[in-house]
Design a protein around this motif. Structure first.
Motif, mmCIF file in Angstrom:
data_model
loop_
_atom_site.group_PDB
_atom_site.id
_atom_site.type_symbol
_atom_site.label_atom_id
_atom_site.label_comp_id
_atom_site.label_asym_id
_atom_site.label_seq_id
_atom_site.Cartn_x
_atom_site.Cartn_y
_atom_site.Cartn_z
ATOM 1 N N ILE A 60 5.449 10.468 7.677
ATOM 2 C CA ILE A 60 6.193 10.142 6.558
ATOM 3 C C ILE A 60 6.141 11.465 5.740
ATOM 4 C CG2 ILE A 60 6.010 7.611 6.605
ATOM 5 C CD1 ILE A 60 4.126 7.569 4.607
ATOM 6 N N ASP A 61 7.358 11.801 5.215
ATOM 7 C CA ASP A 61 7.174 13.147 4.218
ATOM 8 C C ASP A 61 6.730 12.712 3.230
ATOM 9 O OD1 ASP A 61 9.540 12.009 2.920
ATOM 10 O OD2 ASP A 61 10.937 13.305 3.880
ATOM 11 N N GLY A 62 6.586 13.852 2.150
ATOM 12 C CA GLY A 62 6.059 13.821 0.846
ATOM 13 C C GLY A 62 6.993 13.248 -0.172
ATOM 14 N N TYR A 63 8.306 13.084 0.145
ATOM 15 C CA TYR A 63 9.210 12.280 -0.695
ATOM 16 C C TYR A 63 8.663 10.787 -0.480
ATOM 17 C CZ TYR A 63 11.980 16.736 -0.827
ATOM 18 O OH TYR A 63 12.588 17.706 -1.207
ATOM 19 N N GLU A 64 8.589 10.367 0.722
ATOM 20 C CA GLU A 64 8.590 8.975 0.879
ATOM 21 C C GLU A 64 7.046 8.428 0.371
ATOM 22 O OE1 GLU A 64 8.901 4.930 2.088
ATOM 23 O OE2 GLU A 64 10.279 6.576 1.567
ATOM 24 N N VAL A 65 5.932 9.379 0.594
ATOM 25 C CA VAL A 65 4.855 9.118 -0.037
ATOM 26 C C VAL A 65 4.699 9.094 -1.545
ATOM 27 C CG1 VAL A 65 2.406 10.050 -0.369
ATOM 28 C CG2 VAL A 65 3.542 10.230 1.624
ATOM 29 N N CYS A 66 5.757 10.086 -2.168
ATOM 30 C CA CYS A 66 5.547 9.891 -3.525
ATOM 31 C C CYS A 66 6.267 8.657 -4.127
ATOM 32 C CB CYS A 66 6.517 10.987 -4.076
ATOM 33 S SG CYS A 66 6.519 11.218 -5.932
ATOM 34 N N ARG A 67 7.594 8.189 -3.445
ATOM 35 C CA ARG A 67 8.231 7.055 -3.719
ATOM 36 C C ARG A 67 7.457 5.865 -3.632
ATOM 37 N NH1 ARG A 67 10.342 2.956 -1.537
ATOM 38 N NH2 ARG A 67 10.031 3.424 0.523
ATOM 39 N N ARG A 68 6.491 5.939 -2.689
ATOM 40 C CA ARG A 68 5.681 4.572 -2.633
ATOM 41 C C ARG A 68 4.573 4.549 -3.730
ATOM 42 N NH1 ARG A 68 4.624 4.016 3.849
ATOM 43 N NH2 ARG A 68 6.639 4.248 4.509
ATOM 44 N N ILE A 69 4.246 5.643 -3.898
ATOM 45 C CA ILE A 69 3.155 5.869 -5.088
ATOM 46 C C ILE A 69 3.733 5.414 -6.424
ATOM 47 C CG2 ILE A 69 2.080 7.512 -6.637
ATOM 48 C CD1 ILE A 69 1.134 9.217 -4.201
ATOM 49 N N LYS A 70 4.964 5.814 -6.885
ATOM 50 C CA LYS A 70 5.629 5.506 -8.122
ATOM 51 C C LYS A 70 6.132 4.141 -7.870
ATOM 52 C CE LYS A 70 4.909 9.338 -9.906
ATOM 53 N NZ LYS A 70 3.992 9.567 -11.318
ATOM 54 N N GLU A 71 6.368 3.339 -6.840
ATOM 55 C CA GLU A 71 6.842 1.963 -6.959
ATOM 56 C C GLU A 71 5.606 1.131 -6.808
ATOM 57 O OE1 GLU A 71 9.312 1.349 -3.386
ATOM 58 O OE2 GLU A 71 11.052 2.283 -4.162
ATOM 59 N N ASN A 72 4.328 1.531 -6.559
ATOM 60 C CA ASN A 72 3.593 0.671 -6.468
ATOM 61 C C ASN A 72 2.733 0.505 -8.144
ATOM 62 O OD1 ASN A 72 0.788 -0.657 -6.413
ATOM 63 N ND2 ASN A 72 0.140 0.324 -4.555
ATOM 64 N N PRO A 73 2.699 -0.749 -8.541
ATOM 65 C CA PRO A 73 2.193 -0.859 -10.097
ATOM 66 C C PRO A 73 0.843 -0.363 -10.085
ATOM 67 C CG PRO A 73 3.335 -2.931 -9.330
ATOM 68 C CD PRO A 73 3.141 -2.055 -8.162
ATOM 69 N N ALA A 74 -0.012 -0.236 -9.221
ATOM 70 C CA ALA A 74 -1.480 0.006 -9.276
ATOM 71 C C ALA A 74 -1.385 1.675 -9.286
ATOM 72 C CB ALA A 74 -2.271 -0.184 -8.117
ATOM 73 N N THR A 75 -0.356 2.405 -8.972
ATOM 74 C CA THR A 75 -0.509 3.926 -8.711
ATOM 75 C C THR A 75 0.806 4.610 -9.418
ATOM 76 O OG1 THR A 75 0.604 3.836 -6.561
ATOM 77 C CG2 THR A 75 -1.817 3.941 -6.571
ATOM 78 N N ARG A 76 1.658 3.634 -10.218
ATOM 79 C CA ARG A 76 2.986 4.135 -10.684
ATOM 80 C C ARG A 76 2.464 5.473 -11.674
ATOM 81 N NH1 ARG A 76 5.208 -0.523 -12.866
ATOM 82 N NH2 ARG A 76 6.103 -0.640 -10.898
ATOM 83 N N LYS A 77 1.395 5.234 -12.481
ATOM 84 C CA LYS A 77 1.354 6.297 -13.666
ATOM 85 C C LYS A 77 0.452 7.462 -13.049
ATOM 86 C CE LYS A 77 1.413 3.027 -17.144
ATOM 87 N NZ LYS A 77 2.324 2.823 -17.988
ATOM 88 N N LEU A 78 0.005 7.695 -11.787
ATOM 89 C CA LEU A 78 -0.771 8.643 -11.256
ATOM 90 C C LEU A 78 0.406 9.971 -11.247
ATOM 91 C CD1 LEU A 78 -3.300 9.224 -9.819
ATOM 92 C CD2 LEU A 78 -2.341 8.428 -7.638
ATOM 93 N N PRO A 79 -0.157 11.161 -11.873
ATOM 94 C CA PRO A 79 0.507 12.242 -11.764
ATOM 95 C C PRO A 79 0.800 12.577 -10.186
ATOM 96 C CG PRO A 79 -1.097 12.438 -13.319
ATOM 97 C CD PRO A 79 -1.376 11.278 -12.484
ATOM 98 N N VAL A 80 1.957 13.048 -9.614
ATOM 99 C CA VAL A 80 2.151 13.726 -8.513
ATOM 100 C C VAL A 80 2.757 15.137 -8.937
ATOM 101 C CG1 VAL A 80 3.457 13.314 -6.144
ATOM 102 C CG2 VAL A 80 2.538 11.169 -7.441
ATOM 103 N N ILE A 81 2.146 16.022 -8.249
ATOM 104 C CA ILE A 81 2.775 17.436 -8.238
ATOM 105 C C ILE A 81 2.869 17.741 -6.859
ATOM 106 C CG2 ILE A 81 1.940 19.965 -8.683
ATOM 107 C CD1 ILE A 81 0.049 18.755 -10.833
#
Length: 124
Positions: A60-81
């Motif tokens: 799975i590419d980084g776009y999908e990883v980022c999307r899942r991080i931001k959709e998850n309430p537990a990780t939503r506020k985690l900065p992704v660079i």
């Protein structure tokens, strides 16, 4: 002061080592993984303060990883660079779409990466 933990997701082994050395030399704890599935697994069990994420990854590419991080309430506020060689206007727009907080293109200057990380961690 608590040591901040950065999750580095990079499939290119030499870059993964370089980024890990760069960050640990600056006093950060680093969890380094070579693909997106491993990153998502780490986020289920570890407290991470920031994610440094490549886009071109196996499975799975980084776009999908980022999307899942931001959709998850537990990780939503985690900065992704996003740290990537993909730098077209479309790539940047897609990064915005999935919720990436910042975009650094390769080849990168270490000082710029550190400055960006410090800016996001200071804001937390």
């Amino acid at each position: 002061m608590d040591k901040k933990t950065i999750l580095v997701v990079e499939d290119e082994e030499s870059l993964l080592k370089l980024e890990t050395i760069l960050l640990t030399s600056r006093g950060y704890a680093v969890i380094a993984v070579p693909h997106g599935q491993a990153a998502l697994k780490v986020l289920e069990t570890e407290k991470v303060d920031l994610v440094l994420l490549d886009i071109m990854l196996p499975e799975i590419d980084g776009y999908e990883v980022c999307r899942r991080i931001k959709e998850n309430p537990a990780t939503r506020k985690l900065p992704v660079i996003m740290l990537t060689a993909k730098k077209s206007h479309e790539d940047l727009a897609r990064g915005d779409e999935v919720g990436a907080d910042w975009y650094v293109t390769k080849p990168f200057k270490s000082a710029k990466v550190i400055e960006t990380i410090e800016r996001f961690l200071a804001a937390r």
